[in-house]
Design an enzyme around this catalytic site. Structure first.
Site, PDB file in Angstrom:
ATOM      1  N   GLU A  48       0.838  -1.211   0.000  1.00  0.00           N
ATOM      2  CA  GLU A  48       0.000   0.000   0.000  1.00  0.00           C
ATOM      3  C   GLU A  48       0.870   1.257   0.000  1.00  0.00           C
ATOM      4  O   GLU A  48       0.611   2.208   0.734  1.00  0.00           O
ATOM      5  CB  GLU A  48      -0.970  -0.022   1.195  1.00  0.00           C
ATOM      6  CG  GLU A  48      -1.826  -1.282   1.233  1.00  0.00           C
ATOM      7  CD  GLU A  48      -2.933  -1.257   2.300  1.00  0.00           C
ATOM      8  OE1 GLU A  48      -2.942  -0.339   3.146  1.00  0.00           O
ATOM      9  OE2 GLU A  48      -3.795  -2.148   2.266  1.00  0.00           O
ATOM     10  N   GLU A  77      -5.721  -9.087  -0.500  1.00  0.00           N
ATOM     11  CA  GLU A  77      -6.098  -9.331   0.897  1.00  0.00           C
ATOM     12  C   GLU A  77      -7.587  -9.076   1.064  1.00  0.00           C
ATOM     13  O   GLU A  77      -8.101  -8.055   0.597  1.00  0.00           O
ATOM     14  CB  GLU A  77      -5.362  -8.374   1.857  1.00  0.00           C
ATOM     15  CG  GLU A  77      -3.869  -8.577   1.909  1.00  0.00           C
ATOM     16  CD  GLU A  77      -3.183  -7.565   2.845  1.00  0.00           C
ATOM     17  OE1 GLU A  77      -3.877  -6.881   3.623  1.00  0.00           O
ATOM     18  OE2 GLU A  77      -1.953  -7.487   2.771  1.00  0.00           O
TER      19      GLU A  77
END
Ligand SMILES: *[C@@H]1O[C@H](CO)[C@@H](O)[C@H](O)[C@H]1NC(C)=O
Ligand SMILES: *[C@@H]1O[C@H](CO)[C@@H](O)[C@H](O)[C@H]1NC(C)=O
Ligand SMILES: *[C@@H]1O[C@H](CO)[C@@H](O)[C@H](O)[C@H]1NC(C)=O
Length: 461
Positions: free
Chosen positions: A125, A273
């Site tokens: 991220e 995820e």
């Protein structure tokens, strides 16, 4: 009386959560894999860990940190590995193609082709969580790609980077979604061009749990959990008239619409995820429960592997996803739920029951097939009978009765019936649930309901 640890690692044979995959998943159909993190105090040793993955018929694993011993142990299993390149290595890899080449040599080439690394997941991220490293992200990806290509593996190993869902703005309704404009020109356009050119996916970490918890009651829990909504309660996108019955699909379509806005409709979305915590702070995190985690993960598996209905926008494209995560990472810091995203404890004991029943070839065995042996109801077994059977089980029967001694987790409730149930179950599990091992002259019965309560964990769980 045998005195042993009740919570010794359960025999792998008795773990019944089976995340299997349909046979065609390896051939390109959607898959459900698992994230494997190693911030776990009692993690299985690599060989046992890999045996556990095979037992559970896990075909795709995302290794959150590259661990050489685990990569070595995965050799020859056919398990597809997505390997994460940690944030703290981005700068070095982005700055030097020889560092990138050394990384690829050490973690990929050294084990190839025994261990099948098929994806590199570069950074974590970065654009949202670590913006100062953002300028190095694409250089790192390109250097890794060059090293992979130099080894002739560019068709085998795809390279991408996982994004937080927060790079997508205005996601609901999905047709109005777009990527954060500030990120588009400097980072996203060049990245998407690379993904498109190399047939690599856009990686997204996608958590309906956080959308639910941050939305302050606007989003229905049922929608987050893929539960059927009452008639008229599904969301209709006013621009497309597409009907949304769950948040997951809406989030995927928000990504597709964002990609379409930039003319990259051809880039597929891969969910790196997704998951749900099975516990947390009961006041701050009321949705973090085992029941919700079971609902989310079971329904996710069903949605992706059985229904395979794609999304409302792209019914033909069912995304693949890695569940976050395989093991509770008890060493992680953060809110109470942070250590409770796992399907299992680090030693392989199920964190909760996952009800993935009725899934055709997908499951070799349903978790509900776990059976326990407990005291028969009062009408069939009176206390005197139970006491005699209890004495026999803990004595000549060699059941493990340590857990029902004073001060131990299963001492309460201190009743003959409760203690007998525990002793019967120990005997039954020790005898491999063999026929006749749950009889005790009619004082015992087999049940699929887990009799564990609180800290008292019954054998076989
Ligand atoms: C690294 O880049 C330089 C300059 O572009 C090039 O000459 C060299 O061959 C590259 N090395 C590797 C290991 O890719
Ligand atoms: C969009 O990205 C920029 C650059 O990272 C960031 O500063 C900004 O806060 C983001 N916008 C929103 C609304 O998240
Ligand atoms: C996408 O393609 C359309 C039509 O070709 C064009 O008008 C538009 O500017 C393109 N958008 C981007 C972001 O490239």
């Amino acid at each position: 009386m045998a005195v042993e640890f009740l919570l010794s690692p359960p025999s792998l044979l008795f773990l019944f959560l089976l995340l299997a995959i349909p046979p065609d998943a390896a051939a390109g159909g959607p898959f459900v894999g698992v994230n494997l993190g190693t911030d776990v105090s009692n993690l299985l040793p690599p060989a046992d860990l890999v045996a556990f993955l095979r037992l559970q018929r896990i075909s795709h694993v995302r290794l959150l940190s590259p661990v050489l011993e685990i990569l070595a142990a995965l050799a020859g299993t056919g398990i597809r590995v997505c390997l994460c390149v940690p944030n703290n290595q981005l700068l070095a890899i982005g700055a030097s193609n020889s560092t990138a080449a050394a990384w690829v040599a050490r973690y990929v080439l050294h084990f190839h082709p025994g261990t099948l690394v098929t994806l590199l997941s570069v950074g974590d991220e970065v654009l949202t969580a670590n913006p100062s490293a953002a300028p190095m992200l694409l250089p790192a990806i390109l250097n890794l790609a060059a090293a992979v290509a130099a080894a002739g593996l560019d068709k085998t190993v795809k390279i991408s980077t996982p994004h937080s869902f927060s790079v997508i703005h205005n996601p609901f309704p999905p047709s109005q979604a777009y990527f954060n404009q500030t990120l588009v020109a400097p980072y996203l356009l060049p990245l998407l061009r690379f993904l498109s050119d190399t047939a690599a996916p856009l990686m997204l970490n996608l958590y309906p749990y956080y959308v639910l918890t941050l939305a302050g009651g606007v989003v229905p829990l049922d929608s987050a959990l893929f539960r059927p909504l009452p008639p008229g309660k599904e969301e209709v996108d006013p621009n497309t008239l597409l009907h949304y019955t769950n948040l997951f699909d809406a989030m995927i379509d928000a990504a597709y619409f964002s990609l379409r806005n930039l003319n990259f409709s051809g880039v597929p979305v891969l969910v790196t995820e997704t998951g749900w915590p099975h516990g947390g702070d009961s006041r701050q995190e009321p949705h973090a429960t085992a029941e919700n985690a079971d609902a989310y993960n079971s329904n996710l598996i069903r949605h992706l592997l059985l229904e395979r209905a794609g999304t409302p926008l792209r019914p033909e494209a069912t995304p693949s996803a890695y569940i976050y995560e395989l093991f509770d990472e008890d060493l992680r810091a953060g809110p109470a739920s942070e250590t409770k995203w796992g399907l299992f404890a680090g030693d392989g004991a199920p964190a909760y029951l996952l009800h993935v029943a009725g899934s055709g070839g997908f499951l070799a065995k349903d978790t509900a097939e776990r059976t326990f042996c407990v005291a028969a109801p009062p009408a069939e077994a009176e206390e005197r009978t139970l006491q005699a059977a209890l004495d026999w089980a803990c004595g000549p029967g060699k059941a493990d009765c340590a857990g029902i001694q004073p001060g131990e987790a299963c001492y309460a409730p201190n009743s003959v019936r409760a203690h007998a149930s525990y002793a019967f179950d120990s005997y039954y599990q020790r005898h491999g649930k063999a026929a006749g091992s749950c009889s005790f002259h009619g004082a015992a019965m087999v049940t699929t309901t887990d009799p564990s309560h609180g800290r008292c964990i019954f054998p076989g769980r």
